[in-house]
Scaffold this active site. Structure first.
Site, PDB file in Angstrom:
ATOM      1  N   LYS A  48     -87.495  64.043  56.664  1.00  0.00           N
ATOM      2  CA  LYS A  48     -87.517  62.947  55.875  1.00  0.00           C
ATOM      3  C   LYS A  48     -89.111  62.223  55.839  1.00  0.00           C
ATOM      4  O   LYS A  48     -89.458  61.821  54.726  1.00  0.00           O
ATOM      5  CB  LYS A  48     -86.646  62.014  56.160  1.00  0.00           C
ATOM      6  CG  LYS A  48     -85.237  62.479  56.141  1.00  0.00           C
ATOM      7  CD  LYS A  48     -84.219  61.478  56.616  1.00  0.00           C
ATOM      8  CE  LYS A  48     -84.381  60.729  57.959  1.00  0.00           C
ATOM      9  NZ  LYS A  48     -83.797  61.516  59.110  1.00  0.00           N
ATOM     10  N   ARG A  55     -77.898  54.710  57.734  1.00  0.00           N
ATOM     11  CA  ARG A  55     -77.610  55.770  58.480  1.00  0.00           C
ATOM     12  C   ARG A  55     -76.087  55.602  59.006  1.00  0.00           C
ATOM     13  O   ARG A  55     -75.512  56.367  59.580  1.00  0.00           O
ATOM     14  CB  ARG A  55     -78.436  55.579  60.033  1.00  0.00           C
ATOM     15  CG  ARG A  55     -79.649  56.532  60.010  1.00  0.00           C
ATOM     16  CD  ARG A  55     -80.071  56.274  61.401  1.00  0.00           C
ATOM     17  NE  ARG A  55     -81.024  57.436  61.832  1.00  0.00           N
ATOM     18  CZ  ARG A  55     -82.344  57.458  61.703  1.00  0.00           C
ATOM     19  NH1 ARG A  55     -82.808  56.705  60.954  1.00  0.00           N
ATOM     20  NH2 ARG A  55     -82.828  58.559  62.196  1.00  0.00           N
ATOM     21  N   ARG A  99     -92.746  67.782  67.869  1.00  0.00           N
ATOM     22  CA  ARG A  99     -93.336  66.555  67.003  1.00  0.00           C
ATOM     23  C   ARG A  99     -94.169  65.765  67.961  1.00  0.00           C
ATOM     24  O   ARG A  99     -93.895  65.739  69.315  1.00  0.00           O
ATOM     25  CB  ARG A  99     -92.048  65.824  66.697  1.00  0.00           C
ATOM     26  CG  ARG A  99     -91.930  66.063  65.540  1.00  0.00           C
ATOM     27  CD  ARG A  99     -90.816  65.002  64.829  1.00  0.00           C
ATOM     28  NE  ARG A  99     -89.908  64.021  65.361  1.00  0.00           N
ATOM     29  CZ  ARG A  99     -89.261  63.253  64.690  1.00  0.00           C
ATOM     30  NH1 ARG A  99     -88.958  63.302  63.439  1.00  0.00           N
ATOM     31  NH2 ARG A  99     -88.178  62.491  65.413  1.00  0.00           N
ATOM     32  N   ARG A 120     -92.636  61.284  71.437  1.00  0.00           N
ATOM     33  CA  ARG A 120     -91.889  60.103  71.547  1.00  0.00           C
ATOM     34  C   ARG A 120     -90.711  60.442  72.623  1.00  0.00           C
ATOM     35  O   ARG A 120     -90.294  61.477  72.751  1.00  0.00           O
ATOM     36  CB  ARG A 120     -91.105  59.861  69.876  1.00  0.00           C
ATOM     37  CG  ARG A 120     -91.788  59.046  69.337  1.00  0.00           C
ATOM     38  CD  ARG A 120     -91.126  59.195  67.901  1.00  0.00           C
ATOM     39  NE  ARG A 120     -89.908  59.387  67.514  1.00  0.00           N
ATOM     40  CZ  ARG A 120     -89.101  59.378  66.333  1.00  0.00           C
ATOM     41  NH1 ARG A 120     -89.816  59.697  65.222  1.00  0.00           N
ATOM     42  NH2 ARG A 120     -87.862  59.348  66.331  1.00  0.00           N
ATOM     43  N   ARG A 134     -79.017  62.378  69.508  1.00  0.00           N
ATOM     44  CA  ARG A 134     -78.921  61.861  68.172  1.00  0.00           C
ATOM     45  C   ARG A 134     -78.557  62.745  67.138  1.00  0.00           C
ATOM     46  O   ARG A 134     -78.056  62.250  66.069  1.00  0.00           O
ATOM     47  CB  ARG A 134     -80.752  61.845  67.934  1.00  0.00           C
ATOM     48  CG  ARG A 134     -81.439  60.733  68.848  1.00  0.00           C
ATOM     49  CD  ARG A 134     -82.922  61.010  68.946  1.00  0.00           C
ATOM     50  NE  ARG A 134     -83.608  60.662  67.615  1.00  0.00           N
ATOM     51  CZ  ARG A 134     -84.652  61.023  67.386  1.00  0.00           C
ATOM     52  NH1 ARG A 134     -85.261  61.981  68.207  1.00  0.00           N
ATOM     53  NH2 ARG A 134     -85.376  60.873  66.193  1.00  0.00           N
TER      54      ARG A 134
HETATM   55  P1  ADP Z   1     -86.196  60.317  62.824  1.00  0.00           P
HETATM   56  O1  ADP Z   1     -87.649  60.214  62.430  1.00  0.00           O
HETATM   57  O2  ADP Z   1     -85.810  61.535  63.935  1.00  0.00           O
HETATM   58  O3  ADP Z   1     -85.424  60.395  61.550  1.00  0.00           O
HETATM   59  P2  ADP Z   1     -86.379  57.522  62.973  1.00  0.00           P
HETATM   60  O4  ADP Z   1     -87.651  57.401  63.257  1.00  0.00           O
HETATM   61  O5  ADP Z   1     -86.024  57.314  61.673  1.00  0.00           O
HETATM   62  O6  ADP Z   1     -85.877  59.161  63.684  1.00  0.00           O
HETATM   63  O7  ADP Z   1     -85.737  56.536  63.891  1.00  0.00           O
HETATM   64  C1  ADP Z   1     -85.532  56.612  65.301  1.00  0.00           C
HETATM   65  C2  ADP Z   1     -84.667  55.600  66.220  1.00  0.00           C
HETATM   66  O8  ADP Z   1     -84.674  54.245  65.183  1.00  0.00           O
HETATM   67  C3  ADP Z   1     -82.965  56.222  65.727  1.00  0.00           C
HETATM   68  O9  ADP Z   1     -82.660  56.819  66.664  1.00  0.00           O
HETATM   69  C4  ADP Z   1     -82.386  54.741  66.008  1.00  0.00           C
HETATM   70  O10 ADP Z   1     -82.488  54.304  67.379  1.00  0.00           O
HETATM   71  C5  ADP Z   1     -83.175  53.774  65.260  1.00  0.00           C
HETATM   72  N1  ADP Z   1     -83.039  53.567  63.852  1.00  0.00           N
HETATM   73  C6  ADP Z   1     -83.869  53.865  62.786  1.00  0.00           C
HETATM   74  N2  ADP Z   1     -83.136  53.624  61.573  1.00  0.00           N
HETATM   75  C7  ADP Z   1     -81.890  53.218  61.969  1.00  0.00           C
HETATM   76  C8  ADP Z   1     -80.899  52.866  61.070  1.00  0.00           C
HETATM   77  N3  ADP Z   1     -80.972  52.921  59.859  1.00  0.00           N
HETATM   78  N4  ADP Z   1     -79.676  52.582  61.948  1.00  0.00           N
HETATM   79  C9  ADP Z   1     -79.810  52.355  63.169  1.00  0.00           C
HETATM   80  N5  ADP Z   1     -80.534  52.859  63.942  1.00  0.00           N
HETATM   81  C10 ADP Z   1     -81.767  53.218  63.431  1.00  0.00           C
END
Ligand code: ADP
Ligand code: ZN
Length: 210
Positions: A13, A88, A123, A156, A167
């Protein structure tokens, strides 16, 4: 254009959000990046989010909804934006609706779980500025060093294999129902993630122009 990118963690994404940002000149808003920045700066919101994030759990709805409310009123959002990683959960999507935000399209990037697990291990992020890289798909010019700021590239905490499983489970339970939510509103476009980033980008652009 007001867009949402949906998809499992690690589906790409963030990378696609940047491409859309470059092409359409609208900001890409990543709740994950905003939370990581808050964590690094030790703000109150960062402290609240820390334990959830490191365990691979979702941060509570009221925290992320607050983040988005503050962000969408900034002037660069006037002509639209791309939400990467928000909503989410169903309550987060409902909060967007009640804010009166009229989303045009929701692009869901589909990648099977096995591929996600394999990808996540490659990553890396810059410890200094947060820019993201991948050992296979998005190499920095110099190994281990950020192109943008010269910072060190690290994995990370939440990209560790056990956390990735947590996750993914959370994604299937809490986030996947959003596909139905937006399909019912006639806004959902499904794109299948390809091996090459550029091939996925073509499909994403096609979905946006459709
Ligand atoms: P990825 O890049 O793997 O999609 P993100 O960087 O978007 O992950 O998010 C990392 C973490 O931040 C999530 O696992 C969660 O803990 C938190 N997070 C981010 N966006 C949200 C959201 N909309 N609702 C709840 N938690 C979130
Ligand atoms: Zn950097």
């Amino acid at each position: 254009m007001k867009l949402i990118l949906l998809g499992a963690p690690g589906a790409g994404k963030g990378t696609q959000a940047e491409k859309i940002c470059d092409k359409y000149g609208i900001p890409a808003i990543s709740t994950g990046n905003i939370i990581r920045a808050a964590l690094k700066n030790g703000t109150e919101m960062g402290l609240k989010a820390k334990s959830y994030m490191e365990a691979g759990q979702l941060v509570p709805d009221e925290v992320v909804i607050g983040i988005i409310k503050d962000r969408l009123v900034e002037s660069d959002c006037e002509n639209g934006f791309i939400l990467d990683g928000f909503p989410r959960t169903i309550p987060q999507a409902e909060a967007l609706e009640s804010m009166g935000v009229a989303i045009d399209k929701v692009v869901d990037i589909e990648v099977p779980d096995e591929k996600i697990t394999a990808r996540m291990s490659g990553r890396r992020v810059c410890a200094k500025c947060g820019a993201s890289y991948h050992l296979l798909y998005k190499l920095p010019k110099t190994a281990g060093i950020c192109d943008a700021c010269g910072g060190e590239l690290v994995q990370r905490k939440d990209d560790a294999p056990e956390t990735v499983q947590a996750r993914l489970a959370e994604y299937h339970e809490m986030t996947e129902p959003l596909k139905d939510f937006y399909a019912k509103l006639g806004k959902l476009k499904i794109v299948h993630g390809q091996e090459e980033v550029a091939d996925t980008t073509k499909l994403v652009f096609a979905a946006l122009e459709d």
